[in-house]
Design a protein around this motif. Structure first.
Motif, short mmCIF file in Angstrom:
data_model
loop_
_atom_site.label_atom_id
_atom_site.label_comp_id
_atom_site.label_asym_id
_atom_site.label_seq_id
_atom_site.Cartn_x
_atom_site.Cartn_y
_atom_site.Cartn_z
N ALA A 94 8.06 10.16 -8.61
CA ALA A 94 7.07 9.11 -8.81
C ALA A 94 6.86 8.33 -7.52
CB ALA A 94 7.52 8.17 -9.93
N GLY A 95 7.93 8.16 -6.73
CA GLY A 95 7.80 7.45 -5.46
C GLY A 95 6.82 8.17 -4.54
N GLN A 96 6.85 9.48 -4.55
CA GLN A 96 5.90 10.26 -3.75
C GLN A 96 4.48 10.09 -4.29
OE1 GLN A 96 8.29 14.05 -4.03
NE2 GLN A 96 7.56 14.24 -1.93
N ALA A 97 4.36 10.05 -5.62
CA ALA A 97 3.05 9.86 -6.23
C ALA A 97 2.50 8.48 -5.86
CB ALA A 97 3.15 10.00 -7.75
N LEU A 98 3.38 7.47 -5.88
CA LEU A 98 2.93 6.11 -5.50
C LEU A 98 2.51 6.10 -4.03
CD1 LEU A 98 5.43 3.68 -7.29
CD2 LEU A 98 3.20 4.51 -8.05
N SER A 99 3.18 6.91 -3.22
CA SER A 99 2.79 7.03 -1.81
C SER A 99 1.37 7.58 -1.71
CB SER A 99 3.77 7.93 -1.06
OG SER A 99 3.29 8.18 0.25
N ALA A 100 1.07 8.61 -2.52
CA ALA A 100 -0.28 9.20 -2.50
C ALA A 100 -1.31 8.15 -2.90
CB ALA A 100 -0.35 10.39 -3.44
N ILE A 101 -0.97 7.33 -3.90
CA ILE A 101 -1.89 6.28 -4.36
C ILE A 101 -2.08 5.22 -3.28
CG2 ILE A 101 -2.17 4.42 -6.06
CD1 ILE A 101 -0.58 6.29 -8.04
N ALA A 102 -0.96 4.83 -2.65
CA ALA A 102 -1.03 3.81 -1.60
C ALA A 102 -1.78 4.33 -0.37
CB ALA A 102 0.38 3.38 -1.20
N ARG A 103 -1.58 5.60 -0.03
CA ARG A 103 -2.30 6.17 1.12
C ARG A 103 -3.80 6.22 0.83
NH1 ARG A 103 1.31 10.14 4.47
NH2 ARG A 103 3.26 9.00 4.28
N ASP A 104 -4.12 6.51 -0.43
CA ASP A 104 -5.53 6.50 -0.83
C ASP A 104 -6.11 5.09 -0.65
OD1 ASP A 104 -7.86 7.83 -2.16
OD2 ASP A 104 -7.46 6.29 -3.67
N ALA A 105 -5.29 4.08 -0.99
CA ALA A 105 -5.73 2.69 -0.84
C ALA A 105 -5.94 2.34 0.63
CB ALA A 105 -4.71 1.74 -1.47
N VAL A 106 -5.06 2.83 1.51
CA VAL A 106 -5.21 2.57 2.94
C VAL A 106 -6.54 3.15 3.42
CG1 VAL A 106 -4.30 3.10 5.24
CG2 VAL A 106 -2.73 2.47 3.39
N GLU A 107 -6.84 4.38 2.99
CA GLU A 107 -8.10 5.03 3.38
C GLU A 107 -9.30 4.27 2.83
OE1 GLU A 107 -8.50 7.71 5.22
OE2 GLU A 107 -6.40 8.30 5.41
N LEU A 108 -9.18 3.86 1.56
CA LEU A 108 -10.32 3.20 0.91
C LEU A 108 -10.57 1.80 1.48
CD1 LEU A 108 -12.54 3.21 -1.25
CD2 LEU A 108 -10.84 2.33 -2.86
N PHE A 109 -9.52 0.96 1.47
CA PHE A 109 -9.70 -0.43 1.89
C PHE A 109 -9.86 -0.55 3.40
CE2 PHE A 109 -7.97 -0.91 -2.35
CZ PHE A 109 -8.75 -1.94 -2.85
N GLY A 110 -9.40 0.47 4.13
CA GLY A 110 -9.53 0.43 5.58
C GLY A 110 -10.67 1.30 6.09
N GLY A 111 -11.50 1.79 5.19
CA GLY A 111 -12.57 2.70 5.60
C GLY A 111 -13.96 2.20 5.25
N PRO A 112 -14.95 3.04 5.50
CA PRO A 112 -16.35 2.63 5.33
C PRO A 112 -16.75 2.31 3.89
CG PRO A 112 -16.20 4.99 5.77
CD PRO A 112 -14.84 4.43 5.99
N TYR A 113 -15.99 2.84 2.92
CA TYR A 113 -16.37 2.61 1.53
C TYR A 113 -15.81 1.31 0.94
CZ TYR A 113 -18.68 7.10 1.07
OH TYR A 113 -19.55 8.14 1.21
#
Ligand SMILES: [Zn+2]
Length: 193
Positions: A128-147
């Protein structure tokens, strides 16, 4: 994570069942509860709840290893994502505490993707920790990106669903046409008659 359309099937306590495309994995987690304005809407109580949700989310991660401590860790990450989403939809910067929580979760090694029978799956024994990492990395891309500027709350007054508008015109207003979109249309029609 690639931005692609994917519907999460939401089953509300009210009996409503509908497909919702949040546009991003990290925003899908917000459908599981943690809204201050709506206490008691928690969908993730146990490790089994979390494992089930990971399989239904756009990660499609079946059979994740989930321990008891992963549930509060998920709630913490989700609270940070709510804070981040609320901030950007109201034109404010993401709070430092939320940034720290997201970055900490993202620092864990993410799940290993595996191509099997023409489909993406994940390495066995993904935690689950790895899954949370995937979710958090997605957040980094989303909140730190053009969208980030396309993150919105559904325009219906009583709906708190948050999505990122990936449409070309950028005019998506509703969590789902079948749900809030049609209700709004009906109200407009009745208002005219
Ligand atoms: Zn809605």
């Amino acid at each position: 994570m690639v931005r692609e359309s994917s519907e999460l099937i939401l089953r509300w306590d009210s009996g409503a069942v509908f497909g919702f495309d949040a546009g991003a994995l990290c925003l899908e987690l917000l459908t599981t509860g943690g809204v201050a304005a709506h206490p008691g809407t928690e969908a993730l109580h146990t490790p089994a709840d979390l494992a089930g949700w990971l399989a239904e989310s756009r990660l499609r991660l079946a059979g994740a290893r989930v321990a008891a401590v992963d549930v509060p860790a998920t709630h913490r990450l989700r609270a940070a994502l709510w804070a981040a989403a609320t901030a950007v939809t109201t034109g404010r910067p993401v709070p430092e505490a939320a940034v720290a929580t997201i970055n900490e979760a993202a620092a864990t090694t993410p799940p290993t993707p595996v191509l099997a029978a023409g489909r993406r799956t994940w390495a066995e024994a993904t935690t689950a920790g790895q899954a949370l990492s995937a979710i958090a990395r997605d957040a980094v891309e989303l909140f730190g990106g053009p969208y980030a500027a396309r993150i919105r709350e559904c325009a219906a007054a009583n709906c708190l669903l948050v999505f990122v508008d990936l449409s070309r015109p950028g005019q998506r207003r509703w969590c789902s046409m079948e749900r809030c979109g049609n209700r709004a249309k009906q109200r407009t029609r009745h208002g005219r008659s």
